[in-house]
Design a protein around this motif. Structure first.
Motif, PDB file in Angstrom:
ATOM      1  N   PRO A  49     -13.653  -3.879   2.030  1.00 18.44           N
ATOM      2  CA  PRO A  49     -14.566  -2.746   2.254  1.00 18.44           C
ATOM      3  C   PRO A  49     -14.331  -2.025   3.573  1.00 18.44           C
ATOM      4  O   PRO A  49     -14.664  -0.860   3.685  1.00 18.44           O
ATOM      5  CB  PRO A  49     -15.959  -3.381   2.241  1.00 18.44           C
ATOM      6  N   HIS A  50     -13.760  -2.736   4.571  1.00 22.72           N
ATOM      7  CA  HIS A  50     -13.613  -2.100   5.879  1.00 22.72           C
ATOM      8  C   HIS A  50     -12.311  -1.319   6.002  1.00 22.72           C
ATOM      9  O   HIS A  50     -12.058  -0.706   7.029  1.00 22.72           O
ATOM     10  CB  HIS A  50     -13.714  -3.142   6.989  1.00 22.72           C
ATOM     11  N   LEU A  51     -11.461  -1.362   4.963  1.00 24.02           N
ATOM     12  CA  LEU A  51     -10.188  -0.640   5.017  1.00 24.02           C
ATOM     13  C   LEU A  51     -10.202   0.506   4.005  1.00 24.02           C
ATOM     14  O   LEU A  51     -10.819   0.392   2.947  1.00 24.02           O
ATOM     15  CB  LEU A  51      -9.031  -1.590   4.677  1.00 24.02           C
ATOM     16  N   ASN A  52      -9.497   1.602   4.334  1.00 27.80           N
ATOM     17  CA  ASN A  52      -9.443   2.713   3.386  1.00 27.80           C
ATOM     18  C   ASN A  52      -8.425   2.417   2.280  1.00 27.80           C
ATOM     19  O   ASN A  52      -7.767   1.375   2.287  1.00 27.80           O
ATOM     20  CB  ASN A  52      -9.154   4.037   4.104  1.00 27.80           C
ATOM     21  N   VAL A  53      -8.324   3.314   1.331  1.00 30.52           N
ATOM     22  CA  VAL A  53      -7.475   3.084   0.160  1.00 30.52           C
ATOM     23  C   VAL A  53      -6.032   2.796   0.585  1.00 30.52           C
ATOM     24  O   VAL A  53      -5.416   1.836   0.116  1.00 30.52           O
ATOM     25  CB  VAL A  53      -7.541   4.302  -0.787  1.00 30.52           C
ATOM     26  N   PHE A  54      -5.520   3.600   1.515  1.00 32.30           N
ATOM     27  CA  PHE A  54      -4.134   3.416   1.959  1.00 32.30           C
ATOM     28  C   PHE A  54      -3.937   2.015   2.535  1.00 32.30           C
ATOM     29  O   PHE A  54      -3.015   1.295   2.146  1.00 32.30           O
ATOM     30  CB  PHE A  54      -3.777   4.473   3.016  1.00 32.30           C
ATOM     31  N   GLU A  55      -4.839   1.618   3.445  1.00 29.91           N
ATOM     32  CA  GLU A  55      -4.688   0.317   4.101  1.00 29.91           C
ATOM     33  C   GLU A  55      -4.906  -0.835   3.128  1.00 29.91           C
ATOM     34  O   GLU A  55      -4.298  -1.891   3.255  1.00 29.91           O
ATOM     35  CB  GLU A  55      -5.642   0.200   5.290  1.00 29.91           C
ATOM     36  N   ASN A  56      -5.791  -0.631   2.143  1.00 33.92           N
ATOM     37  CA  ASN A  56      -5.975  -1.652   1.118  1.00 33.92           C
ATOM     38  C   ASN A  56      -4.667  -1.889   0.372  1.00 33.92           C
ATOM     39  O   ASN A  56      -4.251  -3.024   0.184  1.00 33.92           O
ATOM     40  CB  ASN A  56      -7.066  -1.223   0.126  1.00 33.92           C
ATOM     41  N   ILE A  57      -4.023  -0.804  -0.037  1.00 31.10           N
ATOM     42  CA  ILE A  57      -2.785  -0.945  -0.807  1.00 31.10           C
ATOM     43  C   ILE A  57      -1.669  -1.483   0.088  1.00 31.10           C
ATOM     44  O   ILE A  57      -0.849  -2.294  -0.329  1.00 31.10           O
ATOM     45  CB  ILE A  57      -2.383   0.396  -1.457  1.00 31.10           C
ATOM     46  N   ALA A  58      -1.662  -1.052   1.364  1.00 34.17           N
ATOM     47  CA  ALA A  58      -0.593  -1.468   2.277  1.00 34.17           C
ATOM     48  C   ALA A  58      -0.761  -2.906   2.760  1.00 34.17           C
ATOM     49  O   ALA A  58       0.158  -3.483   3.343  1.00 34.17           O
ATOM     50  CB  ALA A  58      -0.544  -0.524   3.479  1.00 34.17           C
ATOM     51  N   PHE A  59      -1.924  -3.503   2.507  1.00 29.64           N
ATOM     52  CA  PHE A  59      -2.260  -4.819   3.074  1.00 29.64           C
ATOM     53  C   PHE A  59      -1.169  -5.862   2.837  1.00 29.64           C
ATOM     54  O   PHE A  59      -0.700  -6.520   3.771  1.00 29.64           O
ATOM     55  CB  PHE A  59      -3.589  -5.314   2.481  1.00 29.64           C
ATOM     56  N   GLY A  60      -0.749  -5.998   1.592  1.00 33.47           N
ATOM     57  CA  GLY A  60       0.259  -7.003   1.249  1.00 33.47           C
ATOM     58  C   GLY A  60       1.596  -6.722   1.917  1.00 33.47           C
ATOM     59  O   GLY A  60       2.278  -7.640   2.378  1.00 33.47           O
ATOM     60  N   LEU A  61       1.957  -5.431   1.995  1.00 32.22           N
ATOM     61  CA  LEU A  61       3.243  -5.073   2.602  1.00 32.22           C
ATOM     62  C   LEU A  61       3.244  -5.391   4.091  1.00 32.22           C
ATOM     63  O   LEU A  61       4.241  -5.827   4.654  1.00 32.22           O
ATOM     64  CB  LEU A  61       3.531  -3.585   2.397  1.00 32.22           C
ATOM     65  N   ARG A  62       2.100  -5.161   4.752  1.00 29.02           N
ATOM     66  CA  ARG A  62       2.018  -5.439   6.186  1.00 29.02           C
ATOM     67  C   ARG A  62       2.113  -6.932   6.468  1.00 29.02           C
ATOM     68  O   ARG A  62       2.438  -7.346   7.573  1.00 29.02           O
ATOM     69  CB  ARG A  62       0.701  -4.903   6.752  1.00 29.02           C
ATOM     70  N   MET A  63       1.752  -7.762   5.492  1.00 29.32           N
ATOM     71  CA  MET A  63       1.825  -9.208   5.684  1.00 29.32           C
ATOM     72  C   MET A  63       3.240  -9.735   5.481  1.00 29.32           C
ATOM     73  O   MET A  63       3.571 -10.814   5.923  1.00 29.32           O
ATOM     74  CB  MET A  63       0.901  -9.941   4.693  1.00 29.32           C
TER      75      MET A  63
END
Lengths: 394, 287
Positions: free
Chosen positions: A90-104
């Motif tokens: 909930p605290h991340l926007n759509v872009f950051e939600n989708i990018a989450f796995g890639l950033r890890m």
């Protein structure tokens, strides 16, 4: 299409000595759309969570590409999940939600010859891949929205994108359409099938909605009480149910006690009916499944059986009529109207009769005496979802 | 008849308010009194406040109070947050009795908590003394301190102990409101549990942690009873100093310092309540 990707071998699971799964044996092919179908509490979500790595089975093996992965944590599996109610951050926007796995993700540095150095995925690539996913799910321009500013269907698609952007080999979907309304659910079914064909990976889908399963799946696994009842294509499951549970759970069925007189002849109500089934012992008691749409209404004198109409419901495409045959009520779907109280005859073609061996489910399903209540239960999807949750908690 | 009851109602209400707030208002008013009387008004002055800031004993105890409150808040917040996560992961059958155990210290009379902590420290130091003597006699390489005394250390431990339940109580509901699949989702996307904690759990429960920390800080700052029994003779909190001052002649300095303490605690409570109200409104909007 035929390469095996995941195998579950003698899988058992118990919470507090309460068995949830009994000896599950199943293999899943690459690029297959497989659905685990069953009522709430049947063990389908637990099976999915075991494949995802969130639960360790009590006994048995989970093999991925031939390697045992029982103890591999979720973050090291090439599997991603779309959760019930989406579980977007909930605290991340759509872009950051989708990018989450890639950033890890970390991968070998291409400029390092030893290949030991691990680097992050560069920001431009993350941007490119997230935008590409936004295009797949038709949500371009929404990247700065927070999840709570999206509709249910949009959140759903973001959850799918968040999983797919990691290019997993398998996508697990846990009742992903449960929270959507009927119209949106139908659209998303088609959308999901399209996405699966576009990205070309294995989907393992959990649902209690038989229609959803029939529409989307290559293979359906019907489960009840922690055991697999039947595995097959949608056509197999519908046309050749293995027992009374499957026959009743998938579509509408009249299930009648019968005796297999000899191959291709079954006896019901003291009358012999020609059928296409064989391989039973002589005079073996059996369950006979007759689908409501396979029954023809004929004048009384031409009928194989005669009964009295007790209830008629107009359904748009057809009438659902309930007919009493000596105390046992059948559901018949027909385009011809017959008034309540009318005596009618029926005729069943040999290919409309399906004979099953007796099972522990015999006698539990297939009578339409309590017709209306049964319909209510089937439609109450949200209730079933809540039950599933409370079961998970303990 | 009706008029009578409403009049009685009003008188009762007035009495309640008078007894609740008149003493505090009186205290605040007389902290600005030019004279040294607590009954006769001699004009407005800030003399008592000036005097206060030049009183070394008081300033020392303010420092002790702030230091112990801050350290205890930080320690209790970290410990309480992880404890709340532990409770959250437990099965209901185990969690509920443990939560009751957690709530007892908050309900318990402060004096009982204070005395029992005091007895515990004394017993512990006794045991330590025996051990240290034996250990020092047995060898000569490491010399252990033989006599431990109650002081800042025990005061800090006591404050951490009574603060933890408040943090747990304020973080717990935030965890339960959180979608329980969020952690699974983070781990599914490549996080270890600890990474999931930093990236997903922490942002979700942050409001609860901040509220818990503020409550803990407030509790620490105005605690008297428990501090009194655990601080020993070497350190003194503000509340203890004020109590000590009342034993002699009541100086209006007490009014001044009490006013400051009252305003500080009031401000902290206001912050906590406003935050909670705002969060509730936001939560309602989300639904």
């Amino acid at each position: 299409m035929s390469k095996e990707l995941i195998r579950l071998r003698d899988l058992c699971m118990a919470y507090d000595n309460e068995p949830v799964l009994n000896n599950i044996n199943l293999y899943i092919n690459d690029k297959e759309f497989l659905t685990l179908l069953g009522p709430s509490g049947c063990g389908k979500t637990t099976t999915l969570r075991i494949i995802g790595g969130f639960v360790t089975p009590t006994s048995g093996d989970v093999l991925f590409d031939g390697v045992r992965i029982n103890d591999v944590p979720p973050y090291r599996r090439q599997i991603n999940t779309v959760f019930q109610k989406y579980a977007l951050f909930p605290h991340l926007n759509v872009f950051e939600n989708i990018a989450f796995g890639l950033r890890m993700q970390r991968r070998p540095d291409p400029s390092d010859p030893t290949g030991k150095k691990q680097v992050k995925i560069p920001e431009e690539e993350i941007r490119e891949r997230v935008m590409e996913m936004l295009e797949v799910i038709n949500l371009k321009g929404f990247e700065h929205r927070k999840p709570d500013a999206l509709s249910g269907g949009q959140q759903q698609r973001v959850a799918i994108a968040r999983a797919l952007v990691n290019r997993p080999k398998v996508l697990l979907l846990d009742e992903p359409l449960g929270a959507l309304d009927l119209k949106l659910r139908k659209d998303m079914q088609i959308e999901l099938k399209r996405i699966q064909q576009q990205v070309g990976i294995t989907f393992i889908y959990v649902t209690h909605d038989q229609e959803e399963a029939l529409t989307m799946s290559d293979t359906i696994v019907v489960m009840d009480k922690g055991s697999i009842q039947q595995i097959g294509t949608p056509e197999d499951i519908y046309n050749e149910p293995k027992n009374a549970f499957v026959a009743d759970f998938i579509g509408e069925s009249n299930i009648i006690d019968g005796v297999m007189v000899r191959d291709r002849v079954v006896k019901m109500y003291g009358r012999e009916f020609p059928c296409l089934d064989g391989g039973f012992a002589e005079n073996e008691p059996v369950d006979v499944v007759i689908r409501p749409e396979d029954i023809d209404i004929v004048p009384v004198e031409q009928g194989q059986l005669t009964g009295t109409v007790t209830n008629v419901t107009f359904k748009g495409m057809q009438y659902d009529i309930i007919v009493d045959f000596r105390g046992f009520k059948w559901l018949i779907q027909t385009t011809d109207h017959s008034p309540v109280g009318a005596r009618i005859g029926i005729k069943i073609d040999p290919d409309g009769i399906h004979v099953m061996k007796k099972s522990s489910y015999s006698g539990m399903f297939g009578d339409y005496s309590s017709f209306s209540e049964e319909y209510d239960e089937l439609d109450d999807a949200s209730l079933a979802l809540d039950e599933e949750e409370s079961e998970d908690e303990e | 008849m009706k008029k009578n009851t409403s009049l009685l109602n009003r008188i009762f209400m007035a009495l309640v308010f008078v007894f609740l707030y008149a003493p505090i208002i009186l205290l605040i008013i007389f902290s600005f009194n030019a004279g040294s009387s607590n009954t006769v008004w001699k004009g407005f002055s800030l003399a008592w406040y000036t005097k206060l800031f030049h009183n070394r004993i008081i300033m020392q105890s303010v420092y002790t109070t702030l230091l112990v409150s801050l350290l205890a808040t930080v320690a209790a917040t970290v410990a309480g947050t992880f404890a709340a996560i532990g409770f959250y992961a437990m099965r209901r059958r185990v969690r509920e009795p443990l939560m009751t155990v957690n709530n007892i210290p908050m309900m318990n009379a402060d004096i009982v908590t204070g005395v029992s902590l005091c007895l515990f420290f004394v017993a512990l130091f006794n045991g330590w003394h025996n051990f240290a003597v034996w250990f020092n006699n047995a060898q000569r390489t490491f010399i252990l301190v033989e006599n431990l005394h109650m002081g800042f250390g025990t005061l800090l431990i006591a404050h951490i102990v009574f603060n933890i339940p408040y943090v747990i109580l304020s973080v717990g509901p935030k965890l339960r409101q959180m979608d329980k699949n969020l952690v699974d989702a983070a781990m599914d996307l490549g996080c270890t549990w600890m990474q999931a904690f930093w990236k997903v759990i922490l942002p979700e429960i942050k409001p609860g942690i901040v509220s818990g920390a503020l409550t803990a800080f407030t509790m620490s700052i105005d605690d008297f009873v428990i501090s009194y029994f655990t601080a020993g003779s070497s350190s003194s909190t503000l509340a203890m100093t004020i109590y000590g001052m009342t034993k002699k002649r009541v100086s209006p300095e007490i009014n001044a310092i009490s006013t400051l303490l009252f305003v500080t605690v009031l401000a902290l409570l206001a912050i906590v309540n406003i935050r909670e109200a705002r969060q509730e409104r936001r939560a309602l909007q989300r639904v």
